[in-house]
Write a protein that holds these residues in place. Structure first.
Motif, PDB file in Angstrom:
ATOM      1  N   LYS A  58      18.128 -75.892   9.289  1.00  0.00           N
ATOM      2  CA  LYS A  58      18.426 -74.954   8.205  1.00  0.00           C
ATOM      3  C   LYS A  58      18.365 -75.597   6.826  1.00  0.00           C
ATOM      4  N   ILE A  59      18.077 -76.895   6.790  1.00  0.00           N
ATOM      5  CA  ILE A  59      18.024 -77.610   5.512  1.00  0.00           C
ATOM      6  C   ILE A  59      16.581 -77.670   5.041  1.00  0.00           C
ATOM      7  N   GLY A  60      16.343 -77.103   3.876  1.00  0.00           N
ATOM      8  CA  GLY A  60      14.977 -77.020   3.388  1.00  0.00           C
ATOM      9  C   GLY A  60      14.473 -78.259   2.683  1.00  0.00           C
ATOM     10  N   ASP A  61      15.366 -79.114   2.256  1.00  0.00           N
ATOM     11  CA  ASP A  61      14.967 -80.330   1.543  1.00  0.00           C
ATOM     12  C   ASP A  61      14.840 -81.476   2.549  1.00  0.00           C
ATOM     13  N   PRO A  62      13.639 -82.053   2.732  1.00  0.00           N
ATOM     14  CA  PRO A  62      13.436 -83.068   3.772  1.00  0.00           C
ATOM     15  C   PRO A  62      14.336 -84.286   3.624  1.00  0.00           C
TER      16      PRO A  62
END
Length: 477
Positions: A58-62
């Motif tokens: 759910k985390i969009g920032d790698p």
């Protein structure tokens, strides 16, 4: 990288483990897991692994996702040692690069997994062992803050030379109120999530009685009590004045603390955030005593002490904010003298709601936290890399990620939370982990490459945002 005092205390055994950590010695390759190989992990939980996968998706920032995957399991991966004592589970938890178990740190490190214990038998056994180990530690010496793995061993830290009663099993003997409060909070969190009575046996009850009695003795109504501490190192943050009993106080019902959660000496012995934590922890303990042991008499005793300390806090624990309002002081002496500051270590004035010691929207708390995050606090630092709170433990200009994490956890403002995440993302010094501190202008200048409490607290922040503000972490920071 600077070496902090805590790093210099690290034993050879802990450092040997640290050498196996991929991110410990050199900059990490972003995107490549910095967790130890599976065969070298100290403890594995299916529930935690599933939680990592669920939240990471759910985390969009790698980079943020990479940090979460590295940090959240760090306590289990690297710091827990499990076994049995008397046929019951035993769990010893080191802080990271120091081969000793702090009551505070071990509780905080495990707290990040407590919400998973209800459906995870492996975690229930782990927590059972930790609660029992903490009880046995308290029974060795309730004034100690840290303990050795072998309860019959002498300290392997320089603290062995301290001028105090260093019993076998004690690694360091700095009296800190929060050392007894954190196990109460951990027990309450475990009971609330599992309804499992198994850890709360007669040994645990005896330890809790010892803890409560110690808090009451340190109100010092009938004299200074048995605890005194002096260190050969005469640095004012490392020793207590007047024969090791600390600065004078007027006895007003507050509990004396020799040291802060940073392990630095108190200037005034009434440490307000720790007294506030004692109020909430005693009430948590009362709830567990009633539910698990049907011990209403002991529960009432806990509540009576909590109410007495709470009244003393409102009578003596506040000071002017210089703007016509009141804030919580950091330390007072009962004579009307007070200092305002804040330290990143929890309990802090900034983190009170995390411990059940204030409501996050309480006006008194909000004024206090806002003042702490300002130049009114001598340990608030603002630089080109980030801004945040540090403390005397490391020194000037060193921001603690713990303070930035706390700010994000207790903020409802998306822009402020996003800024906190950006600071955390850009100040890990290329290692993929949170640190004890970093220089406000140079993230490569940090202390403690292996500090499990800060890693777990970062995991708490991401879990909190996944529940509370999922859209915020769904995009790039």
């Amino acid at each position: 990288m600077n070496l902090s005092r805590r790093e210099m205390l690290s034993s050879a055994g802990a450092l040997a483990v640290a050498a196996t950590l991929p991110g410990a010695a050199m900059a990490a390759q972003q995107g490549v897991s910095q967790r130890p190989p599976k065969s070298q992990r100290r403890f594995t939980s299916k529930a935690v692994e599933a939680e990592i996968a669920r939240v990471k998706a759910k985390i969009g920032d790698p980079e943020l996702a990479w940090l979460f995957e590295n940090c959240y399991p760090n306590t289990l991966d690297t710091t827990v040692f499990t076994g049995e004592v008397g046929g019951k589970p035993d769990t010893f938890v080191i802080t990271g690069d120091i081969n000793a178990m702090w009551l505070r740190d071990s509780s905080a490190q495990l707290q990040t997994y407590v919400h998973l214990t209800g459906e995870a038998p492996e975690l229930r056994r782990l927590f059972h062992g930790a609660i029992q180990r903490q009880a046995r530690c308290i029974l060795i010496d309730p004034y100690a803050n840290a303990y050795t793995h072998d309860p019959n061993a002498k300290s392997n830290l320089p603290a062995i030379n301290d001028l105090t009663d260093m019993k076998p099993g004690v690694a360091e003997r700095k009296w800190e109120i929060d050392s007894l409060c954190y196990p109460m909070r951990l027990a309450h969190g475990y009971w609330t999530n599992t309804r499992d009575k198994a850890p709360f046996d007669d040994v645990w009850a005896q330890a809790m009685r010892t803890a409560v009695d110690t808090l009451r003795v340190q109100q010092r109504k009938d004299g200074p009590g048995p605890y005194h501490f002096q260190r050969v190192d005469k640095s004012p943050t490392e020793t207590l004045m007047f024969g090791g009993y600390g600065a004078p106080t007027r006895k007003v019902g507050l509990i004396h603390s020799g040291f802060r959660p940073s392990d630095d000496a108190c200037r005034f012995p009434f440490l307000i955030p720790s007294n506030l934590f004692a109020v909430s922890a005693l009430r948590m303990l009362a709830s567990v005593l009633r539910d698990t042991r049907n011990d209403s008499a002991f529960a009432r005793d806990c509540e009576a002490l909590a109410s007495e300390v709470e009244a003393a806090l409102h009578a003596h624990g506040k000071m002017s904010d210089g703007k016509g309002g009141e804030v919580w002081a950091y330390e007072v002496d009962g004579y009307g003298n007070a200092i305002f500051m804040d330290d990143a270590n929890v309990p802090s004035l900034s983190a009170l709601p995390l411990l059940g010691s204030a409501e996050r929207n309480d006006p008194l708390y909000r004024r206090t936290a806002d003042l702490a995050w300002s130049e009114r606090n001598p340990y608030f630092f603002k630089g080109t890399a980030a801004e945040g709170i540090g403390g005397p433990h490391i020194g000037m200009d060193m921001v603690w990620p713990m303070s930035i994490i706390t700010r994000g956890l207790l903020s409802d403002d998306d822009a402020e939370i996003r800024q906190c995440l950006k600071w955390l993302k850009t100040t890990h010094g290329g290692t993929g982990f949170m640190h004890e501190s970093f220089h406000k202008d140079d993230p490569a200048n940090f202390t403690r490459s292996w500090f499990a409490w800060a890693n777990g607290l970062f995991g708490d922040l991401i879990l909190d945002l996944e529940r509370r503000k999922p859209a915020l972490i769904a995009g790039r920071i």
